[in-house]
Design an enzyme around this catalytic site. Structure first.
Site, short mmCIF file in Angstrom:
data_model
loop_
_atom_site.label_atom_id
_atom_site.label_comp_id
_atom_site.label_asym_id
_atom_site.label_seq_id
_atom_site.Cartn_x
_atom_site.Cartn_y
_atom_site.Cartn_z
N GLU A 315 0.82 -1.21 0.00
CA GLU A 315 0.00 0.00 0.00
C GLU A 315 0.86 1.26 0.00
O GLU A 315 0.62 2.20 0.75
CB GLU A 315 -0.97 -0.01 1.19
N ASP A 388 -8.16 -9.16 3.88
CA ASP A 388 -7.95 -8.04 4.80
C ASP A 388 -9.01 -7.97 5.89
O ASP A 388 -9.86 -7.07 5.86
CB ASP A 388 -7.95 -6.73 3.99
N GLU A 416 -12.84 -2.49 11.50
CA GLU A 416 -12.81 -1.73 10.25
C GLU A 416 -13.85 -2.21 9.25
O GLU A 416 -14.46 -1.42 8.54
CB GLU A 416 -11.39 -1.86 9.66
#
Ligand code: GCV
Length: 732
Positions: A315, A388, A416
């Protein structure tokens, strides 16, 4: 003779710490959640009588900071739970005592029959026994930190209403590194944080020690967490500069008595950014020397510094591949710098590149071939699943695939992808699911737990990390129920064989009430909550269907810089069907698993339906095991998810009056939010997928409240915890 008699500061040290801890306690308003599961509210009278009898006197070993913390906690707990203020005595003088210490610090316990060799460095015993004819409780370990863990274990027994008549607890962790990873930035924002600002006030450190740090350490130690990484894996080099190392040293001093070591995330390009070098190439001698000197500097300030956690070439973060080197080259360079001091490197396997055929395959592709090339003070930190932290993923194929390399598990406590702090989702079942999954790496029974604890392939480093959900909110985690995820993580990291149901029950009893009716209903809610979220968000193996800010549904999301960030990439819904073909006819990600697992996931019929669309592109009219078509079943799962939340709401409202109104009301409000958002998820998902399936809803199922364009237009640019670019991501 009790060695405490010879100690220079036997009772004063305990007394001082006791006063300090009571001061901290009095700062917290009652029942606002600040006290977590360490509330120590009075327990029922029958147990009280029995317990009080055995707690007239505490006989403790020679004080050390850790033993002092243990005695302080014990005193505080006994006072709160039993109203008892036992005398702290250097030797046994009364009829009933609690003996607390190690064979070194409290020699009288050497004569007791204890399986010291089974306790290791951190384990403990808590036992009721008869000492010189008197009923006695023994809290003992080989080390002071073991004694502190034993103390919390003893208090947990009291808090959960267990009898003290015949206690026989012997417990030792199988995993050595049990760590919280904070994704906190130095300016106090928290990436994917839903509980306010970061608790780390770097600006005021090292001179001001927020009492919260001590309570954080108590909470961590109470569940056996022994490490913390206070800064974000999307790291700033600034945290490696001398002033910030001084600040970290102050935190380390606070945490040391609680057995918690500090670690740091290391930005790979730091030698350039703060070291004045032209390169960060791990094979360059000046770079190697820079890291060696940096490690020496850190250990000069923090002799028990744990080591580095690194996100590299992921990322946009810098890494060894920027110089044509491998992850092993990068990790080993840091490992060499730390080795002389006993530090470790936790190198993350969360990597993916734009343009690959399947994002789920990339971690395995980068790391599997490096098996055997890492130093023995390196561990590869692997997320539970290959994408993820989604509501449900299959286990990451790297577990068991690198027998010559230590692989540690990373799970995410901050939710998240599971509704942030406002959705009640207990993660115990998720963590338990991954730990119990069989990788078949060395034949049947090769569970992820055994890979991680080193019993399958022995390694010097064994570890579990949880991405912290802690912030500066008064209740620490943004919601009362999210405390259970911090608690549950620690308990499972300590002992992977615990059941998440048992953990939920402990937590409910300590956090809310021992009333059996309350406990039963709340534990049932918690245990069903993860599956509820899977159902209303991503049922049947769907994944990553949220908006780019990760708040709310956006199954239509497409385009942008990285296909692997979009929902359409993952669901692949078209006129024929839905799901990502990862069999040999598709990306063949199944081949990354051991043959038995690969065979199961390759077969449409044998793949568990909970993972069906993860591995297969399935026709809309495919007959599921229930006899329903896939389309109908999908609608039913979404609807069932919403119904489960409505049921949780109803259960909770039936409990009004059972606990304090402050916490009750907040949970009620959050459940209302969750129900509204679960319905949003269901309706938006069905509205979108219906444009692909062209099928009607099964009869009796409510139509969506709005049409697709309504859901597509919803936009929340200021979502907490989002990365800065999220505010510009409102359009599909
Ligand atoms: C810290 C996901 C999150 C990022 C996080 C990343 C990681 O992509 O959305 O915020 O970055 O995982 O685990 O490194």
């Amino acid at each position: 003779m009790n060695s405490a008699v010879n100690g220079k500061r036997p009772l004063t040290a305990y007394a001082c710490l006791l006063v300090a801890s009571l001061c901290i306690a009095s700062q917290s308003r009652a029942e606002d959640g600040y006290e977590l599961w360490l509330r120590y509210k009075p327990i029922g009278t029958r147990q009280l009588e029995a317990s009080r009898e055995s707690t007239t006197e505490i006989v403790a070993g020679t004080p050390s900071p850790t033993l002092t913390a243990a005695v302080s906690e014990l005193t505080r707990g006994l006072f709160g739970l039993l109203g008892a203020s036992p005398a702290i005595a250097p030797t046994v003088t009364k009829d009933r005592s609690i003996l607390i210490g190690t064979p070194r610090s409290l020699p009288i316990i050497r004569q007791l029959e204890v399986k010291w060799d089974q306790l290791g460095a951190e384990g403990y015993v808590v036992r009721s026994l008869t000492y010189e004819g008197h009923p006695t409780i023994l809290i003992a370990a080989n080390s002071d930190i073991g004694v502190l863990y034993g103390t919390f274990s003893f208090l947990r027994l009291l808090q959960t209403g267990q009898s003290l008549q015949n206690i026989q607890v012997l417990s030792a962790p199988r995993v050595r590194y049990r760590i919280l990873d904070h994704w906190d930035n130095l300016g106090r924002s928290v990436e994917r944080g839903y509980a306010g600002e970061s608790i780390w006030d770097w600006h005021k450190l090292p001179d001001y020690i927020d009492p919260r740090y001590i309570d954080y350490a108590r909470a961590c130690a109470s569940v056996g967490i022994n490490g913390t990484v206070p800064n974000n894996v999307n790291a700033s080099s600034v945290s490696l500069t001398s002033p910030y190392l001084g600040k970290l040293a102050a935190l380390a001093n606070v945490f040391r008595p609680y057995g918690i070591r500090v670690y740091l995330t290391a930005k790979f390009s730091a030698p350039i950014e703060i070291g004045g070098l032209q390169t960060a190439d791990p094979l360059n001698p000046s770079v190697q020397d820079w890291w060696r000197r940096k490690a020496d500097e850190i250990y000069g300030l923090i002799p028990d510094f744990g080591g580095f956690l690194v996100k590299a070439n992921s990322e946009g973060e810098p890494g060894p591949q920027d110089y044509g080197r491998t992850h092993a080259d990068g990790a080993n360079m840091l490992a060499d710098a730390l080795a002389a001091h006993g530090g470790i490197v936790m190198w993350r396997a969360f990597v993916y590149r734009a343009g690959g055929d399947d994002r789920a395959k990339q971690g395995f592709e980068d790391f599997k071939r490096l098996d055997g090339s890492f130093r023995d003070n390196v561990t590869i930190q692997v997320k539970n699943g290959p994408i993820d932290f989604q509501p449900r993923e299959p286990f990451h194929p790297l577990f068991g695939a690198m027998p010559k390399t230590s692989t540690m598990l990373e799970v995410q406590l901050t939710k998240e992808y599971l509704g942030f702090a406002t959705h009640l989702v207990f993660l115990g079942p998720l963590i338990e699911e991954v730990l119990r999954t069989d990788t078949y790496a060395a034949g049947p029974g090769s569970t992820v737990a055994k890979v991680v604890d080193g019993s399958l392939f022995p390694h010097r480093i064994t570890g579990i990390a949880g991405v912290a959900n802690v912030g500066s909110d008064r209740n620490w985690t943004g919601s009362h129920f999210d405390q259970a995820n911090w608690y549950g993580f620690g308990r499972l990291a300590w002992d992977a064989s615990l059941s998440s149901r048992a953990i939920a029950e402990e937590w409910v009893r300590m956090t809310f009430s021992n009333d059996p009716a309350f406990v039963g209903r709340v534990v049932a809610m918690m245990m069903g909550s993860r599956e509820a979220a899977v159902n209303y968000m991503t049922p049947l193996g769907l994944t990553h269907q949220m908006s780019r800010s990760h708040y709310g549904p956006a199954p239509w999301s497409t385009g942008g810089p990285e296909a692997g960030w979009t929902s359409t990439y993952f669901a692949r819904a078209d006129e024929k069907g839905i799901g990502f073909d990862r069999t040999v006819t598709g990306s063949n990600a199944v081949a990354q698993y051991a043959p038995q697992v690969a065979a199961e996931f390759s077969s449409l019929k044998r793949t568990p339906e909970r993972l069906l669309l993860w591995f297969h592109h399935v026709p809309w009219d495919y007959r599921m095991r229930s006899g329903n078509t896939l389309w109908d079943e999908l609608v039913m799962h979404y609807t069932h998810g919403v119904q489960s939340v409505s049921d949780m709401r109803q259960t909770w409202s039936s409990l009004q009056g059972a606990i304090d109104s402050e916490r009750f009301e907040q949970v009620s409000s959050f459940l209302a939010i969750q129900e509204k958002e679960a319905k949003w998820w269901r309706d938006a998902s069905i509205a979108y997928f219906q444009t692909r399936s062209h099928r009607l809803l099964p009869s009796g199922f409510e139509p969506t409240e709005h049409d697709l364009s309504y859901y597509e237009a919803l936009c929340f640019p200021y979502v907490p915890g989002a990365r800065p670019e999220a505010s510009s991501l409102c359009k599909k």
